[in-house]
Design a protein around this motif. Structure first.
Motif, PDB file in Angstrom:
ATOM      1  N   ALA A 195     -41.113   7.472 -43.095  1.00  0.00           N
ATOM      2  CA  ALA A 195     -41.090   7.277 -41.893  1.00  0.00           C
ATOM      3  C   ALA A 195     -42.684   6.258 -41.459  1.00  0.00           C
ATOM      4  CB  ALA A 195     -40.085   7.357 -41.318  1.00  0.00           C
ATOM      5  N   ALA A 196     -43.143   7.294 -41.535  1.00  0.00           N
ATOM      6  CA  ALA A 196     -44.893   6.714 -41.332  1.00  0.00           C
ATOM      7  C   ALA A 196     -45.267   5.707 -41.854  1.00  0.00           C
ATOM      8  CB  ALA A 196     -45.762   7.880 -41.588  1.00  0.00           C
ATOM      9  N   TYR A 197     -45.245   6.175 -43.798  1.00  0.00           N
ATOM     10  CA  TYR A 197     -45.581   5.305 -44.267  1.00  0.00           C
ATOM     11  C   TYR A 197     -45.285   3.373 -44.416  1.00  0.00           C
ATOM     12  CZ  TYR A 197     -46.821   3.909 -49.769  1.00  0.00           C
ATOM     13  OH  TYR A 197     -47.191   2.989 -50.809  1.00  0.00           O
ATOM     14  N   ALA A 198     -43.263   3.648 -44.163  1.00  0.00           N
ATOM     15  CA  ALA A 198     -43.229   2.473 -43.887  1.00  0.00           C
ATOM     16  C   ALA A 198     -43.606   1.801 -42.468  1.00  0.00           C
ATOM     17  CB  ALA A 198     -41.166   2.926 -43.659  1.00  0.00           C
ATOM     18  N   GLU A 199     -44.313   2.991 -41.997  1.00  0.00           N
ATOM     19  CA  GLU A 199     -44.749   1.670 -40.845  1.00  0.00           C
ATOM     20  C   GLU A 199     -45.919   1.019 -40.852  1.00  0.00           C
ATOM     21  OE1 GLU A 199     -43.421   2.069 -37.263  1.00  0.00           O
ATOM     22  OE2 GLU A 199     -41.834   2.762 -37.511  1.00  0.00           O
ATOM     23  N   VAL A 200     -46.738   2.435 -41.833  1.00  0.00           N
ATOM     24  CA  VAL A 200     -47.898   1.658 -42.254  1.00  0.00           C
ATOM     25  C   VAL A 200     -47.560   0.536 -42.538  1.00  0.00           C
ATOM     26  CG1 VAL A 200     -49.892   1.928 -43.457  1.00  0.00           C
ATOM     27  CG2 VAL A 200     -49.110   3.614 -41.378  1.00  0.00           C
ATOM     28  N   LEU A 201     -46.730   0.683 -44.028  1.00  0.00           N
ATOM     29  CA  LEU A 201     -46.445  -1.211 -44.774  1.00  0.00           C
ATOM     30  C   LEU A 201     -45.904  -2.064 -43.829  1.00  0.00           C
ATOM     31  CD1 LEU A 201     -44.521   0.712 -47.880  1.00  0.00           C
ATOM     32  CD2 LEU A 201     -46.755  -0.051 -47.438  1.00  0.00           C
ATOM     33  N   SER A 202     -44.688  -2.051 -42.897  1.00  0.00           N
ATOM     34  CA  SER A 202     -44.815  -3.198 -41.578  1.00  0.00           C
ATOM     35  C   SER A 202     -45.686  -3.929 -40.980  1.00  0.00           C
ATOM     36  CB  SER A 202     -43.634  -2.509 -40.811  1.00  0.00           C
ATOM     37  OG  SER A 202     -43.847  -1.335 -39.685  1.00  0.00           O
ATOM     38  N   LEU A 203     -46.683  -2.839 -40.996  1.00  0.00           N
ATOM     39  CA  LEU A 203     -48.098  -3.656 -39.800  1.00  0.00           C
ATOM     40  C   LEU A 203     -48.811  -4.216 -40.990  1.00  0.00           C
ATOM     41  CD1 LEU A 203     -49.283  -3.505 -37.172  1.00  0.00           C
ATOM     42  CD2 LEU A 203     -50.081  -1.601 -38.088  1.00  0.00           C
ATOM     43  N   TRP A 204     -48.956  -4.118 -41.931  1.00  0.00           N
ATOM     44  CA  TRP A 204     -50.411  -4.450 -42.693  1.00  0.00           C
ATOM     45  C   TRP A 204     -49.136  -5.614 -43.154  1.00  0.00           C
ATOM     46  CZ3 TRP A 204     -52.117  -0.023 -41.017  1.00  0.00           C
ATOM     47  CH2 TRP A 204     -52.975  -0.998 -41.015  1.00  0.00           C
ATOM     48  N   SER A 205     -47.272  -5.690 -44.259  1.00  0.00           N
ATOM     49  CA  SER A 205     -47.097  -6.694 -44.938  1.00  0.00           C
ATOM     50  C   SER A 205     -46.586  -7.534 -43.772  1.00  0.00           C
ATOM     51  CB  SER A 205     -45.468  -5.979 -45.128  1.00  0.00           C
ATOM     52  OG  SER A 205     -45.043  -6.957 -45.141  1.00  0.00           O
ATOM     53  N   LYS A 206     -46.878  -9.634 -44.141  1.00  0.00           N
ATOM     54  CA  LYS A 206     -46.488 -10.296 -44.113  1.00  0.00           C
ATOM     55  C   LYS A 206     -44.986 -10.111 -43.733  1.00  0.00           C
ATOM     56  CE  LYS A 206     -46.518 -15.137 -45.102  1.00  0.00           C
ATOM     57  NZ  LYS A 206     -46.850 -16.340 -45.451  1.00  0.00           N
ATOM     58  N   ARG A 207     -44.088  -9.384 -44.520  1.00  0.00           N
ATOM     59  CA  ARG A 207     -42.789 -10.023 -44.213  1.00  0.00           C
ATOM     60  C   ARG A 207     -42.822  -8.055 -43.381  1.00  0.00           C
ATOM     61  NH1 ARG A 207     -42.589 -10.232 -49.652  1.00  0.00           N
ATOM     62  NH2 ARG A 207     -41.815 -12.001 -50.083  1.00  0.00           N
ATOM     63  N   GLN A 208     -41.726  -7.649 -42.620  1.00  0.00           N
ATOM     64  CA  GLN A 208     -40.927  -7.077 -42.026  1.00  0.00           C
ATOM     65  C   GLN A 208     -39.923  -6.508 -42.074  1.00  0.00           C
ATOM     66  OE1 GLN A 208     -42.818  -5.662 -39.081  1.00  0.00           O
ATOM     67  NE2 GLN A 208     -43.781  -6.898 -40.752  1.00  0.00           N
ATOM     68  N   HIS A 209     -39.263  -6.907 -43.908  1.00  0.00           N
ATOM     69  CA  HIS A 209     -38.175  -6.250 -44.848  1.00  0.00           C
ATOM     70  C   HIS A 209     -38.151  -6.548 -46.044  1.00  0.00           C
ATOM     71  CE1 HIS A 209     -33.671  -7.016 -46.074  1.00  0.00           C
ATOM     72  NE2 HIS A 209     -34.018  -6.099 -45.446  1.00  0.00           N
ATOM     73  N   PHE A 210     -38.411  -5.067 -46.520  1.00  0.00           N
ATOM     74  CA  PHE A 210     -38.978  -4.993 -47.904  1.00  0.00           C
ATOM     75  C   PHE A 210     -38.568  -3.999 -48.496  1.00  0.00           C
ATOM     76  CE2 PHE A 210     -41.547  -3.100 -44.635  1.00  0.00           C
ATOM     77  CZ  PHE A 210     -41.349  -1.826 -45.058  1.00  0.00           C
ATOM     78  N   MET A 211     -39.077  -3.962 -49.624  1.00  0.00           N
ATOM     79  CA  MET A 211     -39.254  -2.589 -50.533  1.00  0.00           C
ATOM     80  C   MET A 211     -40.062  -1.894 -50.709  1.00  0.00           C
ATOM     81  SD  MET A 211     -35.061  -2.976 -51.377  1.00  0.00           S
ATOM     82  CE  MET A 211     -34.748  -2.331 -52.037  1.00  0.00           C
ATOM     83  N   ILE A 212     -39.254  -0.509 -50.912  1.00  0.00           N
ATOM     84  CA  ILE A 212     -40.273   0.787 -50.970  1.00  0.00           C
ATOM     85  C   ILE A 212     -39.602   1.360 -52.375  1.00  0.00           C
ATOM     86  CG2 ILE A 212     -41.263   2.202 -50.771  1.00  0.00           C
ATOM     87  CD1 ILE A 212     -40.799   2.257 -47.747  1.00  0.00           C
ATOM     88  N   ASN A 213     -40.633   1.849 -53.495  1.00  0.00           N
ATOM     89  CA  ASN A 213     -40.155   2.028 -54.606  1.00  0.00           C
ATOM     90  C   ASN A 213     -40.646   3.740 -54.915  1.00  0.00           C
ATOM     91  OD1 ASN A 213     -39.915   2.852 -57.084  1.00  0.00           O
ATOM     92  ND2 ASN A 213     -41.159   1.192 -57.643  1.00  0.00           N
ATOM     93  N   LEU A 214     -39.366   4.505 -54.641  1.00  0.00           N
ATOM     94  CA  LEU A 214     -39.710   5.894 -54.535  1.00  0.00           C
ATOM     95  C   LEU A 214     -39.263   6.756 -55.804  1.00  0.00           C
ATOM     96  CD1 LEU A 214     -39.409   4.919 -51.786  1.00  0.00           C
ATOM     97  CD2 LEU A 214     -37.327   7.424 -50.988  1.00  0.00           C
TER      98      LEU A 214
END
Length: 605
Positions: A195-214
């Motif tokens: 969840a913390a990783y997703a928060e960082v990605l959402s802050l730097w990503s141009k789009r707020q809806h994305f896929m993380i590869n686990l």
């Protein structure tokens, strides 16, 4: 699997026998510290990013450097084709068992990796697999792309990406407190880190809806010894993260974890299979998922249990020996088509270790450091501050980067009243003899292209096309596309681009939904196509006659629209999988082009 190779057709083969492996040893004793460090750095540089040929044994390399009479450094390069991260831990465990007792006898395994692969393949004929496939295939058309992170260069320009590693630790006490707070919030240890990783990605990503590869260590419970088998059990799952909605960190984390649990229940279809289907439907670019999260938090307990079992087999006298001191000095991983990989682990010391592997040259300076610092700071806040869990916004961009982003997004400028095609016509008037369009099969000056598109526009006008009417351009890549869209615009209509490579059913749907009566195409496309009835087709061919005679004067031909009129329509897959048209007017298209010209300092020179 240490005797395995990979054949040219992709199959794995375990060799029946191999010669004894010889470890190359370098003696650095007696060297000065500076020279010894240089030698160690040289070995690291050679081995850290090497690519071992997969069709030849061995798919690993081990070297040793004697530092002193008491200290030895092992350098190990291991191709993950033959074993995953869990397997590496198993090998290290066995290594230490034999290091302490060369005569140790470990329990013989009754199952091999080959047995597992064949059993897993048989699942494709089961209801479990079909249910999982139906689950993923229904979601594919709605899946977002990977996080759109700031990049310094096109990933396609990297011939051999070089990974670097950043490392951070949470002390055992702080990590225990974070896990305690996570339990109270309904999150697992891996869940809060994700969840913390997703928060960082959402802050730097141009789009707020994305896929993380686990990364999943997908050892399905097919045998009681499967946890002790060396092999590449790695599987991937694509996790959808939607940060367009509000809520607290706690709520967003729970939602993300619930989505993950639902996905893992359908892990019988791998993320690789999902990405292949995504590429088939939406193109290869949309199927690249280069941002990874890897958790191996659950391995410490498993290794501990296995070590106890091994200890029972070892000689009591040898077990009484003092365990040698082992220190991990350096490690790095590299994976094709990966830009960023966060790996979290919990060694037996009880601390949390976070590895941030990335291709530095892909990103602007300082971005990776700022992202990693933000991630580590967030973990510390979550461990120390209970109120942080209920905050709607837990991260802020660094001030300097926020200022750069604000300046970049400040796009105020006077709106142009030009039309999309009149930008071209001005250039044609200013420099008619300069090259305007170059392809493998033809090239045109601005003047030649102006005359060609004027003649095509006249043909379209004779067919009665008007403002905001869609004229289809059904073509393969080529100069004809450029000529076609300019002609449509000059005739006063709007164009609908359709790739001739699309399935016939999709082309027919777009033509029908766009109410197309006239289309432009290439001669070879027209010959092989079965068009719907009632369509007027105009072929775009290289002219033999480029005379300037016309039925309509240029002013009458080229000023048939206003900037609010439709310029073109682009069809997307739509959230339901049904194509939906996006309408772009002249003002929007023109001002986008002018903004790009200004940002990148493009000019006629």
């Amino acid at each position: 699997m240490l005797r395995a190779i990979v054949l040219a057709d992709g199959r794995q083969q375990v060799l029946e026998s191999v010669p004894p492996y010889e470890i190359a040893v370098s003696d650095l004793r007696g060297m000065g510290d500076e020279r010894a460090s240089e030698e160690l750095a040289s070995v690291r540089a050679q081995m850290s990013h090497q690519v071992i040929p997969a069709d030849r044994w061995p798919l690993f390399e081990i070297r040793a450097s004697r530092l002193t009479d008491e200290r030895l450094r092992l350098h190990v390069s291991f191709d993950m084709l033959i074993g995953d991260a869990w397997s590496v831990q198993l090998l290290l465990r066995d290594l230490m068992t034999y290091y302490l007792d060369e005569s140790a006898q470990l329990p013989e395994l009754e199952v091999t990796f080959r047995d597992y692969v064949l059993t897993e393949a048989s699942l494709r004929d089961t209801a479990l697999y079909e249910q999982a496939r139906e689950y993923w295939w229904k979601r594919i058309d709605e899946m977002p792309a990977a996080p759109e992170l700031p990049l310094a260069r096109n990933p396609a320009t990297l011939e051999q990406p070089q990974f670097s590693r950043r490392t951070a630790r949470l002390e055992a006490a702080q990590w225990e407190e974070l896990k305690r707070r996570a339990r109270q919030a309904g999150l697992t240890p891996s869940g809060v880190l994700l969840a913390a990783y997703a928060e960082v990605l959402s802050l730097w990503s141009k789009r707020q809806h994305f896929m993380i590869n686990l990364t999943l260590f997908n050892r399905l419970p097919m045998h009681e010894q499967i946890e002790q088998v060396v092999g590449d059990f790695t599987s991937l799952t694509l996790l959808e993260a939607d940060y367009r909605v509000g809520g607290s960190f706690r709520e967003r984390g729970r939602k993300l974890q619930e989505q993950l649990w639902e996905d893992i229940d359908r892990r019988y279809v791998s993320g690789v299979a999902v990405m292949r289907e995504l590429a088939r439907r939406r193109g290869a670019a949309q199927a690249v998922m280069p941002v990874i999260f890897t958790s191996i938090l659950n391995q410490a307990q498993a290794r501990g249990n296995e070590s106890q079992a091994a200890a029972g087999e070892a000689n009591a006298q040898e077990q009484s020996r003092e365990m040698p001191s082992i220190e991990a000095v350096y490690n790095i991983g590299q994976t094709p088509q990966v830009w960023l990989d966060l790996q979290v682990s919990e060694p037996e010391s009880g601390e949390l270790i976070c590895y941030w592997d990335a291709v530095d040259e892909l990103f602007p300076p300082d971005v990776l450091e700022q992202m990693f610092d933000a991630y580590c700071s967030l973990l510390e806040r979550l461990a120390e501050d209970e109120e942080c869990w209920d905050d709607a916004r837990v991260l802020e961009l660094p001030p300097a980067q926020a200022a750069r982003r604000a300046a970049y997004n400040d796009t105020y400028a006077p709106l142009s009243d030009s039309l999309l095609h009149t930008l071209f016509l001005r250039q044609a008037e200013r420099q008619p003899h300069r090259q305007a369009l170059i392809s493998r099969r033809a090239r045109f000056t601005y003047g030649e292209l102006e005359r060609l598109t004027r003649k095509l526009a006249q043909k379209l006008r004779r067919q009665g096309v008007a403002a905001n009417q869609l004229v289809a351009v059904v073509m393969e890549k080529g100069w004809e596309q450029t000529a076609a869209v300019l002609a449509v615009l000059r005739a006063g209509a709007a164009y609908l681009p359709i790739s001739a490579d699309l399935p016939r059913e999709r082309i027919d749907y777009l033509l029908n939904h766009g109410e197309v009566k006239v289309l432009l195409t290439q001669a070879w496309i027209d010959e092989r196509s079965d068009w719907p009835e009632g369509l007027t087709r105009i072929l775009v061919t290289q002219p033999d006659d480029t005379s300037q005679e016309s039925d309509l004067d240029p002013p009458q031909l080229d000023n048939l629209q206003s900037e609010e009129d439709l310029a073109y329509v682009i069809y997307t897959s739509g959230s339901t999988g049904t194509p939906k048209g996006v309408m772009i007017d002249h003002r929007g298209a023109v001002n986008t082009i002018l903004d790009i010209n200004e940002r990148f300092h493009l000019s006629a020179d």
